[in-house]
Design a protein around this motif. Structure first.
Motif, PDB file in Angstrom:
ATOM      1  N   ASN A   3       2.005   0.708   3.656  1.00  0.00           N
ATOM      2  CA  ASN A   3       1.624   0.190   2.344  1.00  0.00           C
ATOM      3  C   ASN A   3       0.248  -0.481   2.429  1.00  0.00           C
ATOM      4  N   VAL A   4      -0.771   0.181   1.871  1.00  0.00           N
ATOM      5  CA  VAL A   4      -2.128  -0.379   1.980  1.00  0.00           C
ATOM      6  C   VAL A   4      -2.337  -1.586   1.056  1.00  0.00           C
ATOM      7  N   LEU A   5      -1.436  -1.762   0.092  1.00  0.00           N
ATOM      8  CA  LEU A   5      -1.586  -2.925  -0.800  1.00  0.00           C
ATOM      9  C   LEU A   5      -1.251  -4.221  -0.063  1.00  0.00           C
ATOM     10  N   GLU A   6      -0.598  -4.081   1.090  1.00  0.00           N
ATOM     11  CA  GLU A   6      -0.254  -5.278   1.857  1.00  0.00           C
ATOM     12  C   GLU A   6      -1.218  -5.529   3.000  1.00  0.00           C
ATOM     13  N   ASP A   7      -2.224  -4.687   3.103  1.00  0.00           N
ATOM     14  CA  ASP A   7      -3.157  -4.801   4.224  1.00  0.00           C
ATOM     15  C   ASP A   7      -4.534  -4.300   3.784  1.00  0.00           C
TER      16      ASP A   7
ATOM     17  N   GLY B 181       1.096   6.275  -9.274  1.00  0.00           N
ATOM     18  CA  GLY B 181       1.686   7.572  -9.591  1.00  0.00           C
ATOM     19  C   GLY B 181       1.377   8.653  -8.568  1.00  0.00           C
ATOM     20  N   PHE B 182       0.158   8.584  -7.997  1.00  0.00           N
ATOM     21  CA  PHE B 182      -0.223   9.595  -7.013  1.00  0.00           C
ATOM     22  C   PHE B 182       0.579   9.415  -5.720  1.00  0.00           C
ATOM     23  N   SER B 183       0.791   8.154  -5.333  1.00  0.00           N
ATOM     24  CA  SER B 183       1.606   7.880  -4.142  1.00  0.00           C
ATOM     25  C   SER B 183       3.054   8.306  -4.377  1.00  0.00           C
ATOM     26  N   ARG B 184       3.528   8.055  -5.592  1.00  0.00           N
ATOM     27  CA  ARG B 184       4.909   8.444  -5.900  1.00  0.00           C
ATOM     28  C   ARG B 184       5.071   9.960  -5.840  1.00  0.00           C
ATOM     29  N   ALA B 185       4.079  10.684  -6.364  1.00  0.00           N
ATOM     30  CA  ALA B 185       4.158  12.149  -6.364  1.00  0.00           C
ATOM     31  C   ALA B 185       4.294  12.684  -4.940  1.00  0.00           C
ATOM     32  N   VAL B 186       3.545  12.094  -4.002  1.00  0.00           N
ATOM     33  CA  VAL B 186       3.612  12.538  -2.604  1.00  0.00           C
ATOM     34  C   VAL B 186       5.030  12.322  -2.055  1.00  0.00           C
ATOM     35  N   CYS B 187       5.606  11.152  -2.323  1.00  0.00           N
ATOM     36  CA  CYS B 187       6.966  10.870  -1.851  1.00  0.00           C
ATOM     37  C   CYS B 187       7.965  11.844  -2.475  1.00  0.00           C
ATOM     38  N   GLN B 188       7.777  12.131  -3.760  1.00  0.00           N
ATOM     39  CA  GLN B 188       8.700  13.045  -4.443  1.00  0.00           C
ATOM     40  C   GLN B 188       8.629  14.455  -3.854  1.00  0.00           C
ATOM     41  N   ILE B 189       7.430  14.860  -3.471  1.00  0.00           N
ATOM     42  CA  ILE B 189       7.289  16.193  -2.870  1.00  0.00           C
ATOM     43  C   ILE B 189       8.085  16.256  -1.562  1.00  0.00           C
ATOM     44  N   PHE B 190       7.928  15.219  -0.718  1.00  0.00           N
ATOM     45  CA  PHE B 190       8.679  15.220   0.541  1.00  0.00           C
ATOM     46  C   PHE B 190      10.185  15.207   0.264  1.00  0.00           C
ATOM     47  N   GLU B 191      10.579  14.469  -0.756  1.00  0.00           N
ATOM     48  CA  GLU B 191      11.989  14.410  -1.131  1.00  0.00           C
ATOM     49  C   GLU B 191      12.508  15.804  -1.510  1.00  0.00           C
ATOM     50  N   MET B 192      11.701  16.527  -2.308  1.00  0.00           N
ATOM     51  CA  MET B 192      12.099  17.884  -2.729  1.00  0.00           C
ATOM     52  C   MET B 192      12.293  18.811  -1.538  1.00  0.00           C
ATOM     53  N   HIS B 193      11.514  18.559  -0.484  1.00  0.00           N
ATOM     54  CA  HIS B 193      11.619  19.410   0.699  1.00  0.00           C
ATOM     55  C   HIS B 193      12.698  18.905   1.657  1.00  0.00           C
ATOM     56  N   GLY B 194      13.380  17.852   1.250  1.00  0.00           N
ATOM     57  CA  GLY B 194      14.461  17.327   2.080  1.00  0.00           C
ATOM     58  C   GLY B 194      13.977  16.504   3.257  1.00  0.00           C
TER      59      GLY B 194
ATOM     60  N   MET C   8      -0.050   4.788   1.667  1.00  0.00           N
ATOM     61  CA  MET C   8       0.212   4.817   0.232  1.00  0.00           C
ATOM     62  C   MET C   8       0.160   3.429  -0.392  1.00  0.00           C
ATOM     63  N   LYS C   9       0.246   3.408  -1.730  1.00  0.00           N
ATOM     64  CA  LYS C   9       0.337   2.138  -2.438  1.00  0.00           C
ATOM     65  C   LYS C   9       1.800   1.894  -2.760  1.00  0.00           C
ATOM     66  N   GLY C  10       2.336   0.806  -2.222  1.00  0.00           N
ATOM     67  CA  GLY C  10       3.751   0.540  -2.365  1.00  0.00           C
ATOM     68  C   GLY C  10       4.526   1.171  -1.219  1.00  0.00           C
ATOM     69  N   VAL C  11       5.839   1.240  -1.385  1.00  0.00           N
ATOM     70  CA  VAL C  11       6.712   1.831  -0.366  1.00  0.00           C
ATOM     71  C   VAL C  11       7.451   3.005  -1.002  1.00  0.00           C
ATOM     72  N   PRO C  12       7.977   3.935  -0.184  1.00  0.00           N
ATOM     73  CA  PRO C  12       8.630   5.123  -0.771  1.00  0.00           C
ATOM     74  C   PRO C  12       9.716   4.761  -1.791  1.00  0.00           C
ATOM     75  N   GLU C  13      10.442   3.666  -1.548  1.00  0.00           N
ATOM     76  CA  GLU C  13      11.501   3.260  -2.473  1.00  0.00           C
ATOM     77  C   GLU C  13      10.908   2.704  -3.767  1.00  0.00           C
ATOM     78  N   GLU C  14       9.694   2.193  -3.682  1.00  0.00           N
ATOM     79  CA  GLU C  14       9.055   1.616  -4.863  1.00  0.00           C
ATOM     80  C   GLU C  14       7.533   1.797  -4.809  1.00  0.00           C
ATOM     81  N   PRO C  15       7.082   3.021  -5.105  1.00  0.00           N
ATOM     82  CA  PRO C  15       5.631   3.275  -5.077  1.00  0.00           C
ATOM     83  C   PRO C  15       4.938   2.489  -6.203  1.00  0.00           C
ATOM     84  N   ARG C  16       3.684   2.077  -5.949  1.00  0.00           N
ATOM     85  CA  ARG C  16       2.951   1.305  -6.946  1.00  0.00           C
ATOM     86  C   ARG C  16       1.807   2.107  -7.566  1.00  0.00           C
TER      87      ARG C  16
END
Lengths: 103, 133
Positions: free
Chosen positions: B74-78, B53-66, B43-51
């Motif tokens: 984080n591909v922005l760092e590599d 919107g698409f990466s954030r949506a993926v994290c939010q989905i996993f969050e909803m599922h517990g 993803m772009k960014g980290v789950p605590e701070e996605p960089r």
């Protein structure tokens, strides 16, 4: 407009869609005005019948490989069959940009 | 005649060239990353701070599922990883989600699998109980 038109015509000729909407969402992102970098494609085609989502997306990506290699940075795809489109004609909105494309 | 043959095989040849651009070690590196956890997200960014919107949506989905724990890269760092993962998965965009070492897709596929209920089944297949029934 050039890339938008190319995307539309390539998808038209390959998928013969019963519905096609190509939206340039670049204005929502951290790019210069008039850019053609972020797109959303909503496509309904008989060609998707019997194919799992991943296969449909791969097909769209393949048809648009040239665009994806030359400047199109984000491509959001909603690919449905005509019967899926009939039962749920909703259009999912793309999430807001968080600035990452500038890095 | 030969020219026609070459014209026909050109897209395949290009793909082979692109694949060769990634070294065996780089391929092995990604292989070990996707197998290191049941759920692995590039993803772009980290789950605590996605960089993105698409990466954030993926994290939010996993969050909803517990799903609290998953591996995120984080591909922005590599830059190398950012390009190689596209080649590895034969998928042109980020984020990319792997479950049980298998490529699932990007943000759109995750949203649709979440909406259709398929994601609950996929998680269950890998022993992850979703909060959503």
């Amino acid at each position: 407009m050039a890339i938008s038109r190319a995307i539309t015509s390539k998808l038209q000729s390959y998928f013969l869609p019963s519905f096609l909407d190509v939206v340039n969402e670049s204005y929502m992102h951290n790019v210069p005005k008039g850019s053609e970098t972020h797109f959303k494609v909503f496509i309904v085609s008989e060609k998707f019948v019997g194919k799992p989502l991943i296969k449909r997306h791969r097909e769209v990506n393949t048809v648009l490989a040239e665009e994806l290699q030359s400047g199109v940075h984000a491509l959001s795809i909603i690919a449905k069959t005509p019967s899926q489109w009939e039962s749920d004609p909703s259009f999912v909105k793309s999430p807001p940009c968080l600035g990452g494309s500038k890095l | 005649m030969l020219g026609a043959v070459f014209r026909n095989v050109r897209p395949v040849a290009m793909r082979v060239c692109r694949t060769l651009a990634m070294s065996a070690e780089q391929k092995e590196d990604i292989n070990s990353r996707i197998k290191a956890d049941k759920i692995v997200v590039f993803m772009k960014g980290v789950p605590e701070e996605p960089r993105c919107g698409f990466s954030r949506a993926v994290c939010q989905i996993f969050e909803m599922h517990g799903v609290e724990k998953f591996s995120a890269h984080n591909v922005l760092e590599d830059d190398e990883l950012r390009e190689n993962i596209k080649e590895f998965s034969d998928w042109p965009t980020i984020p990319q989600v792997y479950v049980g070492g298998e490529f699932v897709g990007g943000c759109d596929i995750m949203i649709q699998m979440h909406q259709s209920g398929e994601l609950v089944d996929l998680l269950a297949e890998h022993g992850i109980k979703s909060l959503i029934k």
